[in-house]
Design a protein around this motif. Structure first.
Motif, short mmCIF file in Angstrom:
data_model
loop_
_atom_site.label_atom_id
_atom_site.label_comp_id
_atom_site.label_asym_id
_atom_site.label_seq_id
_atom_site.Cartn_x
_atom_site.Cartn_y
_atom_site.Cartn_z
N LYS A 286 -7.68 -3.26 -2.73
CA LYS A 286 -7.95 -1.84 -2.53
C LYS A 286 -6.69 -1.02 -2.79
O LYS A 286 -5.67 -1.19 -2.12
CB LYS A 286 -8.45 -1.59 -1.11
CG LYS A 286 -8.95 -0.16 -0.88
CD LYS A 286 -9.56 -0.02 0.50
CE LYS A 286 -10.08 1.40 0.71
NZ LYS A 286 -10.68 1.56 2.06
N LEU A 287 -6.77 -0.14 -3.76
CA LEU A 287 -5.65 0.72 -4.10
C LEU A 287 -5.78 2.06 -3.39
O LEU A 287 -6.88 2.62 -3.33
CB LEU A 287 -5.59 0.96 -5.62
CG LEU A 287 -5.34 -0.27 -6.49
CD1 LEU A 287 -5.51 0.10 -7.95
CD2 LEU A 287 -3.95 -0.83 -6.26
N ILE B 58 -5.80 6.03 -2.87
CA ILE B 58 -6.06 7.19 -3.72
C ILE B 58 -5.48 8.42 -3.02
O ILE B 58 -6.06 8.91 -2.04
CB ILE B 58 -7.56 7.39 -3.98
CG1 ILE B 58 -8.20 6.10 -4.50
CG2 ILE B 58 -7.78 8.55 -4.93
CD1 ILE B 58 -7.69 5.67 -5.85
N ARG C 63 -11.82 -2.35 -6.65
CA ARG C 63 -11.78 -2.24 -5.19
C ARG C 63 -12.29 -3.50 -4.50
O ARG C 63 -12.04 -3.72 -3.32
CB ARG C 63 -12.60 -1.03 -4.73
CG ARG C 63 -12.04 0.29 -5.23
CD ARG C 63 -12.90 1.48 -4.80
NE ARG C 63 -12.82 1.67 -3.36
CZ ARG C 63 -11.85 2.35 -2.74
NH1 ARG C 63 -10.88 2.89 -3.45
NH2 ARG C 63 -11.86 2.51 -1.44
N ARG C 64 -13.00 -4.35 -5.23
CA ARG C 64 -13.49 -5.60 -4.64
C ARG C 64 -12.35 -6.59 -4.40
O ARG C 64 -12.47 -7.46 -3.52
CB ARG C 64 -14.52 -6.25 -5.56
CG ARG C 64 -15.77 -5.41 -5.82
CD ARG C 64 -16.71 -6.17 -6.76
NE ARG C 64 -17.92 -5.42 -7.06
CZ ARG C 64 -18.89 -5.87 -7.86
NH1 ARG C 64 -18.76 -7.07 -8.43
NH2 ARG C 64 -19.96 -5.13 -8.09
N TYR C 65 -11.28 -6.49 -5.18
CA TYR C 65 -10.25 -7.51 -5.16
C TYR C 65 -8.94 -7.06 -4.49
O TYR C 65 -8.25 -7.86 -3.88
CB TYR C 65 -9.95 -7.96 -6.60
CG TYR C 65 -11.19 -8.39 -7.34
CD1 TYR C 65 -11.88 -9.54 -6.97
CD2 TYR C 65 -11.71 -7.63 -8.38
CE1 TYR C 65 -13.02 -9.94 -7.63
CE2 TYR C 65 -12.85 -8.02 -9.06
CZ TYR C 65 -13.51 -9.17 -8.67
OH TYR C 65 -14.65 -9.55 -9.32
N ALA D 117 -5.21 -3.48 -9.39
CA ALA D 117 -6.06 -4.14 -8.39
C ALA D 117 -6.39 -5.56 -8.80
O ALA D 117 -6.42 -6.48 -7.97
CB ALA D 117 -7.33 -3.32 -8.19
N VAL E 268 -12.09 1.40 -11.81
CA VAL E 268 -12.05 2.01 -10.47
C VAL E 268 -13.08 1.36 -9.55
O VAL E 268 -12.79 1.01 -8.40
CB VAL E 268 -12.30 3.53 -10.57
CG1 VAL E 268 -12.45 4.14 -9.17
CG2 VAL E 268 -11.15 4.21 -11.30
N PHE F 115 -5.03 1.61 -11.96
CA PHE F 115 -6.25 0.99 -11.44
C PHE F 115 -6.39 -0.48 -11.84
O PHE F 115 -7.02 -1.26 -11.10
CB PHE F 115 -7.48 1.79 -11.87
CG PHE F 115 -7.61 3.10 -11.15
CD1 PHE F 115 -8.01 3.14 -9.83
CD2 PHE F 115 -7.29 4.29 -11.78
CE1 PHE F 115 -8.10 4.35 -9.14
CE2 PHE F 115 -7.39 5.50 -11.11
CZ PHE F 115 -7.79 5.53 -9.79
N GLN G 201 0.82 -1.20 0.00
CA GLN G 201 0.00 0.00 0.00
C GLN G 201 0.86 1.26 0.00
O GLN G 201 0.57 2.23 -0.71
CB GLN G 201 -0.92 0.00 1.22
CG GLN G 201 -2.04 -1.02 1.17
CD GLN G 201 -3.08 -0.66 0.14
OE1 GLN G 201 -3.70 0.40 0.20
NE2 GLN G 201 -3.28 -1.54 -0.83
#
Length: 477
Positions: free
Chosen positions: A405-406, A408, A401-403, A344, A397, A341, A279
């Motif tokens: 989380k990046l 922002i 996020r389901r797989y 992810a 985008v 994106f 992260q």
């Protein structure tokens, strides 16, 4: 490490990018629009074939080489076996196409296109290997040798009157020479006894969904020129290809520089240190990508008339300027999606979800192109491409996020936007400048003004890093 690797990749990709930029200037002066159109159509077809047939190998190499670094001969032998299987398949397809293709001029290019495809796939594999091994110096040697040789050979053959065929032979020769000089040592330990069926299955399960994604993404990026060639002829395809390639090459090189340095660091952090370290690295990656891409996009849009006048042949300039805003925006959206994106899905190892996003974007692009090209010509193709990339970015985008989380970096992004606006205001009074000298002044003012605001806002800790470096040098003195 990101800054150091980005600087090295700036040289490794920047110099070949400048050479390719020079190639665009040379070829638009040596080739008529219809000849350039035939060349662009072959490049598009080979690119699609490469995405469909070979990309799963290159993507698997980039993702898993770090994991199998202690048993590299087994990994590369398995990879080579997959490459040879695809070569045989593509040879059979090429023979069928050569036998049934009705147009003699394009049929003569099929065999050359197949050879170009094989060389391009092998060259891409070596580039991915050097990126995964964090060796930007070797990456640069490969890329520079290929670009310089291709330009030299292609220009000579085009000047001698071989047209699109000569340029394609130049590209193929550049790929082969770069591999022979810089990459042959990587494969010296290959053996059929090392081929691992289980590893091959892992590469296929990871790479095939991404292959479908790349193929559909390629539909978005290149189906427009194929449809233009079909609906309006190679002349329109040639004008559009140049107008597309001018901003797309520049932005593509700049964004890829950051990605090549950043993605292996993120994979290494995830594999070796865990989710938290990944992260932290991904946030740095996002800031670095936007910090380069946004001002470059705005600069290309503002300076498009002068860039076209300096770089392109006279027959291509008007179309390039008309396309500049839409293609620059489309390239920016595509790069942000692909180089950030989409990570992810790749880091979360859920690459199948990318296929549906790419399918939606490709469908939108095809529908809009078939509707708009007969009405608006090359501008219709540009509108369709921009809409397709925007839809793909939004879906990436939301679903990514389901797989995985990046992060922002909202505050840093706001500072980058303000710095870019300041750059645009500094450039505004200079837009009337023309010619090579005027373009140099415009670029210099843009870089200095943006750089100053980057330091003022301390974007990505740039001011802190600079002051620490200066303080350290003073202590040494």
């Amino acid at each position: 490490m990101l800054l150091r690797h980005s600087a090295l990749y700036t040289l490794a990709r920047g110099l070949p990018g400048l050479i390719n930029f020079a190639a665009l200037a040379v070829y638009t002066r040596l080739l008529a629009p219809d000849e350039y159109g035939r060349y662009a159509l072959v490049i598009a077809a080979v690119g699609l074939a490469n995405a469909v047939l070979f990309q799963w190998l290159n993507l698997g190499l980039l993702r898993y080489l770090a994991r199998y670094r202690d048993c590299k001969p087994r990994f590369l032998s398995t990879l080579a076996a997959g490459y040879l299987m695809v070569v045989l398949l593509s040879a059979m397809v090429g023979l069928v196409l050569w036998g049934i293709w009705p147009e003699p001029e394009m049929r003569s290019l099929i065999g050359l296109g197949i050879l170009f495809l094989w060389a391009q796939a092998l060259f891409d594999a070596h580039l991915q290997m050097t990126a995964s091994q964090l060796t930007p110096q070797r990456y640069g040697l490969l890329a520079i040798t290929k670009a310089l040789t291709s330009l030299t050979l292609g220009s000579i053959l085009a000047w001698w009157g071989f047209g699109a065929t000569g340029v394609l032979w130049g590209l193929t020769g550049g790929l082969i020479l770069a591999i022979v000089i810089w990459a042959r040592e990587e494969w010296r330990h290959l053996s059929p006894y090392y081929v691992d069926k289980e590893l091959m299955g892992q590469l296929i399960s990871y790479g095939l969904p991404l292959t479908a994604t790349f193929a559909l993404t390629f539909v978005v990026s290149s189906s427009d020129r194929l449809l233009l060639g079909w609906l309006q002829g190679s002349h329109s395809a040639g004008l559009y290809a140049v107008g597309y390639d001018l901003p797309h090459q520049i932005l593509g090189v700049l964004m890829m520089v950051v990605h090549l340095a950043a993605y292996p660091l993120a994979v290494h952090a995830l594999e070796q240190e865990g989710w938290g370290a990944a992260q932290v690295q991904l946030k740095k990656n996002a800031i670095g990508l936007l910090c380069i891409a946004l001002p470059a996009t705005v600069g290309l849009i503002l300076l498009a008339p002068n860039i076209a006048q300096v770089v392109l042949g006279i027959e291509f300039r008007k179309a390039a300027v008309a396309l500049s805003f839409w293609i620059a925006m489309a390239s920016f959206l595509a790069g942000i999606k692909a180089y950030y994106f989409d990570l992810a899905f790749q880091l979360g190892q859920r690459t199948l979800a990318q296929v549906w996003i790419a399918l939606v974007a490709a469908t939108i692009n095809l529908i809009l192109n078939l509707w708009l090209i007969p009405k608006l010509g090359i501008m219709g193709a540009a509108y369709g491409t921009a809409c397709a990339y925007l839809s793909a970015l939004v879906l990436s985008v939301i679903l990514g996020r389901r797989y995985f989380k990046l992060p922002i970096p909202g505050y840093e992004s706001l500072k980058i936007i303000v710095a870019t606006l300041a750059m645009g205001l500094a450039l505004w009074p200079l837009l009337s400048l023309k010619g090579f000298t005027g373009l140099g002044v415009q670029i210099l003012v843009g870089m200095v003004s943006y750089g100053l605001f980057v330091l003022v806002f301390n974007i990505a800790g740039s001011r802190t890093l600079l002051f620490n470096r200066l303080f350290l040098e003073r202590r040494i003195i």
